[in-house]
Design a protein around this motif. Structure first.
Motif, PDB file in Angstrom:
ATOM      1  N   LEU A 265       0.794  -1.503   0.122  1.00 50.49           N
ATOM      2  CA  LEU A 265      -0.071  -0.050  -0.072  1.00 50.49           C
ATOM      3  C   LEU A 265       0.913   1.164  -0.033  1.00 50.49           C
ATOM      4  N   MET A 266       1.753   1.303   0.826  1.00 50.66           N
ATOM      5  CA  MET A 266       2.697   2.491   0.786  1.00 50.66           C
ATOM      6  C   MET A 266       3.474   2.525  -0.518  1.00 50.66           C
ATOM      7  N   GLY A 267       3.986   1.494  -0.957  1.00 53.15           N
ATOM      8  CA  GLY A 267       4.720   1.569  -2.204  1.00 53.15           C
ATOM      9  C   GLY A 267       3.873   2.220  -3.300  1.00 53.15           C
ATOM     10  N   SER A 268       2.599   1.831  -3.368  1.00 48.87           N
ATOM     11  CA  SER A 268       1.412   2.578  -4.570  1.00 48.87           C
ATOM     12  C   SER A 268       1.625   3.893  -4.272  1.00 48.87           C
TER      13      SER A 268
ATOM     14  N   PRO B  79      17.900   5.304  -0.650  1.00 51.11           N
ATOM     15  CA  PRO B  79      18.329   5.555  -1.873  1.00 51.11           C
ATOM     16  C   PRO B  79      18.467   6.881  -2.223  1.00 51.11           C
ATOM     17  N   ALA B  80      17.885   7.850  -1.356  1.00 45.26           N
ATOM     18  CA  ALA B  80      18.007   9.400  -1.566  1.00 45.26           C
ATOM     19  C   ALA B  80      19.329   9.965  -1.604  1.00 45.26           C
ATOM     20  N   GLU B  81      20.389   9.115  -0.730  1.00 44.47           N
ATOM     21  CA  GLU B  81      21.707   9.583  -0.898  1.00 44.47           C
ATOM     22  C   GLU B  81      22.481   8.385  -0.872  1.00 44.47           C
ATOM     23  N   ALA B  82      23.744   8.457  -1.083  1.00 40.65           N
ATOM     24  CA  ALA B  82      24.703   7.544  -1.225  1.00 40.65           C
ATOM     25  C   ALA B  82      24.847   6.687   0.147  1.00 40.65           C
ATOM     26  N   PHE B  83      24.819   5.248  -0.169  1.00 41.48           N
ATOM     27  CA  PHE B  83      24.915   4.487   0.867  1.00 41.48           C
ATOM     28  C   PHE B  83      26.461   4.641   1.501  1.00 41.48           C
ATOM     29  N   THR B  84      26.282   4.583   2.854  1.00 45.38           N
ATOM     30  CA  THR B  84      27.577   4.692   3.735  1.00 45.38           C
ATOM     31  C   THR B  84      27.678   3.440   4.615  1.00 45.38           C
TER      32      THR B  84
ATOM     33  N   VAL C 193      10.549   6.919   0.034  1.00 43.01           N
ATOM     34  CA  VAL C 193      11.014   5.635   0.259  1.00 43.01           C
ATOM     35  C   VAL C 193      11.829   5.487   1.558  1.00 43.01           C
ATOM     36  N   VAL C 194      12.573   6.390   1.787  1.00 45.04           N
ATOM     37  CA  VAL C 194      13.400   6.379   3.202  1.00 45.04           C
ATOM     38  C   VAL C 194      12.462   6.567   4.039  1.00 45.04           C
TER      39      VAL C 194
END
Length: 517
Positions: free
Chosen positions: A304-307, A484-489, A339-340
């Motif tokens: 539901l949230m993904g939609s 994925p809004a920022e680069a993964f650390t 998404v984050v």
């Protein structure tokens, strides 16, 4: 009813950590939403456009309910809290009533208390009064929070009253469910299922047949229209439903034996399965049904949230917010940020599963079941490792399910899976603290809820409350990479994973050295 006051005082003392944590967390969510929404839309036209965009998305309406008055800042600010967060208000009452009714009967304490000069209905009355008092206090604090953030007084009071109403309805659902089965776990499933059905009826009504929304208390919060031309008379429906549920519960209670349920218990096999020969298998057998239910629920929420994610650009496409969207990198980057945000919220919910697994282990210890297991060729280390595996591995599995379901709902790559798994080390740290509390003293395990509430307040809403950076950093959720809004650390993830490992190892060693019970 003799002894109701004394039992109420005792129940409040037992819940001195659980209830304040729950109430303060929900109040913080109200304040954060009320404080953040106004600055986002600086004109009434922007507010109207945002509300209309919300109403145009069936997925959002199914999740949050419609905005009846598109020009009301109060209704726009409280959209999520009016319906979705009302579910958590109802669950607060379910937890309280179940804990002081069916759990007491299942453990045998209710029979001991009933053998004293206490009336037969005193325990039920005390539990219901406690749930009602907690609901009233929550409603007052929610109204005060809205007013302090500048929302209209009348609408704030009615919104708080709707939360109080859904709280007492939740108490009625719980006390009725407590008559069904002699198992506290089954009672929890029955109450959760009833709340889920009522929420689903509301979702169907808000998106298709609107008359269905009037049949469920979760629809009344919206139909109350608290912020514009309110239907104050609708508030009377909450106590009427709560009283009807309570009356039905008392009638069923008079027809059953103490410790039994309306539905007869099914006899188990004469011999236990060979698969249950060790602590690990036993704990996972206990948690299996709960994990299955959580998996279905988390998957549904994720889809539901993904939609909703693909429509976020339309929701915020205003003159005042368009430059912000462009500065963030466009609608795609905005969707990644959503998404984050969704992953962080679901991670907090999933942490509740892990803490419940730890507190169940504490309950087994209180009731003597752990001592029975340890009387066999089972070490203390094996017991704690089994509890830790159910808590940590079960929570990690739910994070994977959440990410996969969100990706399915979004239909655009597997980025949500990475966003969900990025939350895992923070969840592990919180659960590691809960396990450490259990290892020090079994009764301290319930403080894990307070730890979670503090971490959420700091990590999720602390920034909107302008708290200093060093204080925000106390929460592990504050250090999660915004992928994925920022680069993964990797650095914060590895650090939190090592900290969680240290907490679990310390808990195991401490558990081996203390008295059981």
């Amino acid at each position: 009813m003799r002894g109701t006051g004394l039992l109420l005082r005792f129940a409040l003392r037992r819940d001195r950590v659980l209830l304040p944590a729950w109430i303060l967390l929900l109040t913080a969510m109200v304040v954060a939403s009320a404080a953040a929404t106004g600055p986002l839309y600086d004109t009434e036209a922007a507010q109207v456009a945002a509300a209309e965009a919300l109403n145009a998305s069936p997925a959002i309406v199914a999740l949050y309910g419609p905005v009846l008055d598109t020009s009301s800042l109060g209704e726009l600010s409280m959209t999520k809290l009016t319906v979705l967060y009302a579910v958590f208000v109802a669950f607060m009452s379910v937890v309280v009533v179940r804990r002081h009714t069916r759990v007491e009967e299942e453990s045998g304490r209710a029979e001991l208390v009933g053998a004293t000069a206490v009336g037969p209905d005193a325990q039920v009355a005390a539990a219901l009064v406690e749930a009602a008092l907690a609901s009233v206090l929550l409603g007052i604090l929610a109204a005060a929070g809205d007013i302090a953030c500048g929302l209209p007084v009348a609408g704030s009071v009615l919104f708080g009253a709707s939360w109080t109403g859904i709280g007492i309805v939740g108490a009625g659902i719980a006390v009725l469910a407590a008559q069904v089965s002699s198992s506290a776990r089954t009672v929890g499933f029955v109450a959760s299922g009833a709340i889920g059905v009522l929420y689903l009826v509301r979702a169907v009504g808000d998106t298709t047949a609107q008359w269905l929304s009037w049949l469920t208390p979760f629809g009344w919060g919206t139909q109350l229209s608290a912020w514009h031309e309110p239907r104050v008379w609708l508030l009377a429906g909450y106590p009427v439903v709560a009283l009807a549920l309570t009356a039905a519960a008392l009638a069923l209670r008079a027809r059953r034996d103490l410790g039994a349920g309306i539905l007869a218990d099914r006899a188990g096999p004469a011999r236990g399965s060979a698969r249950l020969r060790d602590a690990m298998a036993l704990v996972w057998r206990q948690q299996g049904t709960a994990l299955g239910g959580w998996t279905v629920g988390i998957a549904a929420i994720g889809v539901l949230m993904g939609s909703i994610v693909p429509s976020i650009g339309d929701l915020l496409d205003q003159d005042s917010t368009r430059p912000i969207i462009e500065s963030m990198g466009g609608v795609g980057a905005l969707q990644d940020s959503l998404v984050v945000a969704l992953a962080s919220i679901v991670a907090v919910v999933i942490a509740c599963f892990g803490i419940s697994a730890v507190t169940r282990a504490a309950g087994d210890e209180h009731d003597g079941r752990t001592e029975t297991v340890l009387a066999t060729a089972t070490s203390r280390a094996a017991v704690l490792v089994a509890v830790a595996s159910a808590s940590l591995v079960g929570s990690t599995w739910l994070l994977v399910v959440s990410g996969a379901a969100t990706a399915l709902g979004r239909g655009d790559g597997l980025a949500p899976v990475g966003a969900a798994l990025a939350q895992a080390p923070a969840v592990w740290v919180v659960l590691g603290v809960a396990l450490l509390l259990l290892s020090v003293r079994s009764r301290w395990a319930v403080a894990g809820w307070a730890v979670l509430a503090a971490c959420v307040t700091l990590g999720q809403v602390g920034a909107s409350l302008d708290l200093p950076g060093w204080l925000l950093g106390v929460s592990p959720f504050h250090h999660v990479p915004k992928y994925p809004a920022e680069a993964f650390t990797w650095a914060p993830e590895v650090t939190m994973a090592l900290l969680a490992t240290l907490l679990v190892v310390t808990a195991e060693r401490r558990y081996r050295g203390r008295d059981i019970g």
